[in-house]
Design a protein around this motif. Structure first.
Motif, PDB file in Angstrom:
ATOM      1  N   ASN A 230      33.753  -3.413  40.747  1.00 14.96           N
ATOM      2  CA  ASN A 230      34.442  -2.270  40.156  1.00 14.96           C
ATOM      3  C   ASN A 230      35.952  -2.534  40.110  1.00 14.96           C
ATOM      4  O   ASN A 230      36.570  -2.819  41.134  1.00 14.96           O
ATOM      5  N   LEU A 231      36.549  -2.407  38.934  1.00 11.62           N
ATOM      6  CA  LEU A 231      37.977  -2.714  38.768  1.00 11.62           C
ATOM      7  C   LEU A 231      38.840  -1.465  38.575  1.00 11.62           C
ATOM      8  O   LEU A 231      40.045  -1.586  38.355  1.00 11.62           O
ATOM      9  N   ASN A 267      50.695   1.513  44.416  1.00  6.25           N
ATOM     10  CA  ASN A 267      49.338   1.022  44.253  1.00  6.25           C
ATOM     11  C   ASN A 267      49.103   0.516  42.838  1.00  6.25           C
ATOM     12  O   ASN A 267      49.920   0.735  41.943  1.00  6.25           O
ATOM     13  N   ILE A 268      47.997  -0.173  42.669  1.00  9.24           N
ATOM     14  CA  ILE A 268      47.699  -0.851  41.418  1.00  9.24           C
ATOM     15  C   ILE A 268      46.189  -0.898  41.256  1.00  9.24           C
ATOM     16  O   ILE A 268      45.457  -1.082  42.244  1.00  9.24           O
ATOM     17  N   SER A 269      45.685  -0.716  40.039  1.00  8.90           N
ATOM     18  CA  SER A 269      44.242  -0.808  39.827  1.00  8.90           C
ATOM     19  C   SER A 269      43.798  -2.249  40.025  1.00  8.90           C
ATOM     20  O   SER A 269      44.576  -3.187  39.828  1.00  8.90           O
ATOM     21  N   MET A 270      42.560  -2.411  40.410  1.00  4.14           N
ATOM     22  CA  MET A 270      42.055  -3.764  40.628  1.00  4.14           C
ATOM     23  C   MET A 270      41.996  -4.567  39.329  1.00  4.14           C
ATOM     24  O   MET A 270      42.090  -5.793  39.359  1.00  4.14           O
ATOM     25  N   ARG A 271      41.867  -3.899  38.205  1.00  6.00           N
ATOM     26  CA  ARG A 271      41.949  -4.620  36.931  1.00  6.00           C
ATOM     27  C   ARG A 271      43.360  -5.157  36.714  1.00  6.00           C
ATOM     28  O   ARG A 271      43.550  -6.321  36.347  1.00  6.00           O
ATOM     29  N   ASP A 272      44.368  -4.322  36.960  1.00  8.06           N
ATOM     30  CA  ASP A 272      45.748  -4.775  36.792  1.00  8.06           C
ATOM     31  C   ASP A 272      46.122  -5.829  37.836  1.00  8.06           C
ATOM     32  O   ASP A 272      46.901  -6.750  37.550  1.00  8.06           O
ATOM     33  N   TRP A 273      45.576  -5.695  39.041  1.00  9.69           N
ATOM     34  CA  TRP A 273      45.815  -6.700  40.086  1.00  9.69           C
ATOM     35  C   TRP A 273      45.214  -8.046  39.664  1.00  9.69           C
ATOM     36  O   TRP A 273      45.851  -9.097  39.817  1.00  9.69           O
ATOM     37  N   VAL A 293      34.684 -10.980  34.145  1.00  8.89           N
ATOM     38  CA  VAL A 293      33.331 -10.451  33.946  1.00  8.89           C
ATOM     39  C   VAL A 293      33.022  -9.487  35.088  1.00  8.89           C
ATOM     40  O   VAL A 293      33.180  -9.844  36.262  1.00  8.89           O
ATOM     41  N   GLN A 294      32.597  -8.281  34.749  1.00  9.88           N
ATOM     42  CA  GLN A 294      32.202  -7.318  35.779  1.00  9.88           C
ATOM     43  C   GLN A 294      30.709  -7.432  36.041  1.00  9.88           C
ATOM     44  O   GLN A 294      29.897  -7.485  35.113  1.00  9.88           O
ATOM     45  N   ASP A 295      30.341  -7.466  37.317  1.00 10.83           N
ATOM     46  CA  ASP A 295      28.957  -7.632  37.741  1.00 10.83           C
ATOM     47  C   ASP A 295      28.597  -6.442  38.633  1.00 10.83           C
ATOM     48  O   ASP A 295      29.178  -6.268  39.705  1.00 10.83           O
ATOM     49  N   GLU A 296      27.637  -5.629  38.200  1.00 11.33           N
ATOM     50  CA  GLU A 296      27.281  -4.432  38.967  1.00 11.33           C
ATOM     51  C   GLU A 296      26.740  -4.784  40.349  1.00 11.33           C
ATOM     52  O   GLU A 296      26.792  -3.954  41.262  1.00 11.33           O
ATOM     53  N   ASP A 297      26.209  -5.988  40.519  1.00 16.61           N
ATOM     54  CA  ASP A 297      25.714  -6.389  41.838  1.00 16.61           C
ATOM     55  C   ASP A 297      26.853  -6.519  42.847  1.00 16.61           C
ATOM     56  O   ASP A 297      26.610  -6.546  44.052  1.00 16.61           O
ATOM     57  N   SER A 304      30.114   4.900  47.591  1.00 10.14           N
ATOM     58  CA  SER A 304      30.911   4.577  48.779  1.00 10.14           C
ATOM     59  C   SER A 304      32.271   3.967  48.454  1.00 10.14           C
ATOM     60  O   SER A 304      33.078   3.759  49.359  1.00 10.14           O
ATOM     61  N   ASP A 305      32.554   3.666  47.192  1.00  8.11           N
ATOM     62  CA  ASP A 305      33.844   3.071  46.867  1.00  8.11           C
ATOM     63  C   ASP A 305      34.959   4.106  47.011  1.00  8.11           C
ATOM     64  O   ASP A 305      34.754   5.300  46.797  1.00  8.11           O
ATOM     65  N   VAL A 306      36.134   3.637  47.394  1.00  8.57           N
ATOM     66  CA  VAL A 306      37.308   4.498  47.547  1.00  8.57           C
ATOM     67  C   VAL A 306      38.129   4.415  46.268  1.00  8.57           C
ATOM     68  O   VAL A 306      38.474   3.330  45.805  1.00  8.57           O
ATOM     69  N   GLU A 307      38.440   5.556  45.685  1.00  7.67           N
ATOM     70  CA  GLU A 307      39.059   5.594  44.364  1.00  7.67           C
ATOM     71  C   GLU A 307      40.502   5.121  44.360  1.00  7.67           C
ATOM     72  O   GLU A 307      40.919   4.367  43.478  1.00  7.67           O
ATOM     73  N   GLU A 308      41.298   5.593  45.324  1.00 10.09           N
ATOM     74  CA  GLU A 308      42.706   5.206  45.328  1.00 10.09           C
ATOM     75  C   GLU A 308      43.293   5.292  46.726  1.00 10.09           C
ATOM     76  O   GLU A 308      42.956   6.190  47.505  1.00 10.09           O
ATOM     77  N   LEU A 309      44.168   4.346  47.035  1.00  6.58           N
ATOM     78  CA  LEU A 309      44.867   4.321  48.307  1.00  6.58           C
ATOM     79  C   LEU A 309      46.348   4.051  48.043  1.00  6.58           C
ATOM     80  O   LEU A 309      46.691   3.106  47.329  1.00  6.58           O
ATOM     81  N   LEU A 310      47.186   4.891  48.584  1.00  6.99           N
ATOM     82  CA  LEU A 310      48.640   4.757  48.434  1.00  6.99           C
ATOM     83  C   LEU A 310      49.293   5.309  49.685  1.00  6.99           C
ATOM     84  O   LEU A 310      49.010   6.443  50.084  1.00  6.99           O
ATOM     85  N   VAL A 311      50.179   4.531  50.308  1.00  5.74           N
ATOM     86  CA  VAL A 311      50.746   4.921  51.590  1.00  5.74           C
ATOM     87  C   VAL A 311      52.150   5.502  51.439  1.00  5.74           C
ATOM     88  O   VAL A 311      52.929   5.089  50.582  1.00  5.74           O
ATOM     89  N   GLY A 312      52.436   6.456  52.296  1.00  7.17           N
ATOM     90  CA  GLY A 312      53.799   6.903  52.525  1.00  7.17           C
ATOM     91  C   GLY A 312      54.190   6.462  53.928  1.00  7.17           C
ATOM     92  O   GLY A 312      53.662   6.988  54.911  1.00  7.17           O
TER      93      GLY A 312
END
Length: 353
Positions: A230-231, A267-273, A293-297, A304-312
């Motif tokens: 997931n990107l 923070n940055i999306s995994m696609r942009d990373w 290439v994205q692989d659903e496996d 269970s994936d975490v949508e976004e993480l950004l620290v203060g």
């Protein structure tokens, strides 16, 4: 803060010292002239992968966090010191593998932390600080029932701090949250000078190639496609030397019984990373542009994936002056360079062949 003056000759004990962050912490402690003892997992080969070059500068103790006897035996060397620092970085630290090896994850991360803390009490060690390394994954996703307790950026993204509610969504995150609470329990009950730290998504040289940054780089170095999961999730990517400096600042200046969180602050999306890594590698002539290439496996199980993480990280910055020093492009360049020149260190450990 003058770290060297505070660490020169200082007795220090590090768990997980041969791991990714632990090896960089050990390297910095060697540079500053600390009196270093490390706990590394006992193996049949006895090989040190990441800190072999420091073998004359550290005292190595072999054991297993899951085995109370070996933990206590290793820590007993610290009875001859006072005012020592203990950094607890040893863990099963891969989110995906926590689903494949849930019992080992709980045993290592929870029971292992308990074994350390109880051994300190049993040995009556004179310590200045015990730092348990937590993780940003403990925050998980925003629970709608707790949304009013969260802080948000002007753009709407959730901003995570020491005050933010936790909501772990993986076995790994739950195990680390339990370790955090155990660490604070021993502060409350026994007065141990414990702190917990939550680092946000460290990356850099020596990292296991199964993590996102390493798998992107190693695939790009070896083939024409990069297979990923997931990107869309966003992560706050913090270069490992900045993460190590965070640990040192907290251990030296943090208040016992408190928690400190830190990261890059963006923070940055995994696609942009992924695109950033591939662009930097192409600019440095490590590869042509591979196909993504994205692989659903490769997705995390269920929801269970975490949508976004950004620290203060204002609390740590205001207390100690800590700030991240390595920007993303420079950090990525250094990381690619390490993987490109140390193939023997990672080739047998990838998950894409």
């Amino acid at each position: 803060m003058d770290l060297e003056s505070k660490l020169a000759g200082r007795p220090v004990f590090v768990t997980g010292a041969d791991g990714f962050v632990g090896s960089h912490l050990t390297e910095k402690l060697v540079e500053y002239g600390a009196e270093i003892h490390v706990l590394v997992r006992a193996t049949s080969s006895g090989e040190l992968n990441n800190i072999r070059q420091f073998s004359e500068d550290v005292t190595v103790h072999r054991g297993d966090l899951r085995d109370k006897h070996s933990v206590k035996e290793a820590l007993s060397v610290m009875t001859k010191y006072s005012d020592s620092l203990i950094f607890h970085l040893g863990a099963q630290a891969h989110v995906g593998e926590s689903w494949d090896r849930p019992y080992e994850t709980i045993d290592t991360n929870v029971t292992g932390t308990l074994n350390l803390l109880q051994s300190i009490v049993d040995l009556d060690l004179d310590i200045a600080k015990f730092d348990t390394a937590g993780t940003s994954e403990e925050y998980g996703n925003v629970n709608e029932e707790m949304v009013e307790k969260h802080d948000f950026e002007d753009e709407g993204g959730v901003l995570l701090s020491e005050r933010s509610p936790v909501n772990p969504t993986s076995v790994y995150a739950t195990s680390k949250l339990a370790a955090d609470f155990l660490t604070m329990n021993f502060n409350d009950a026994y007065g141990l000078p414990t702190v917990t730290t939550r680092m946000f998504n460290n990356y850099g040289p020596r990292q296991n190639p199964r993590y996102i940054t390493g798998t992107i780089i190693t695939q790009a170095l070896e083939r024409d496609i990069v297979e990923l999961g997931n990107l869309t999730p966003k992560r706050d990517m913090c270069y490992v030397t900045d993460g190590v400096r965070g640990h040192l600042h907290v251990a030296l200046e943090g208040n016992p019984g408190e928690q400190y969180v830190y990261g890059y602050g963006e923070n940055i999306s995994m696609r942009d990373w992924t695109n950033l890594i591939l662009d930097v590698g192409a600019e440095e002539n490590y590869w042509e542009q591979p196909e993504i290439v994205q692989d659903e496996d490769r997705y995390r199980p269920g929801d269970s994936d975490v949508e976004e993480l950004l620290v203060g990280h204002e609390k740590l910055t205001e207390l100690t002056g800590w700030q991240p020093q390595v920007d993303w492009r420079e950090g990525v360049r250094r990381t690619i360079d390490w993987y490109a020149n140390n193939k023997q260190a990672w080739y047998g450990r990838v998950d894409w062949r």
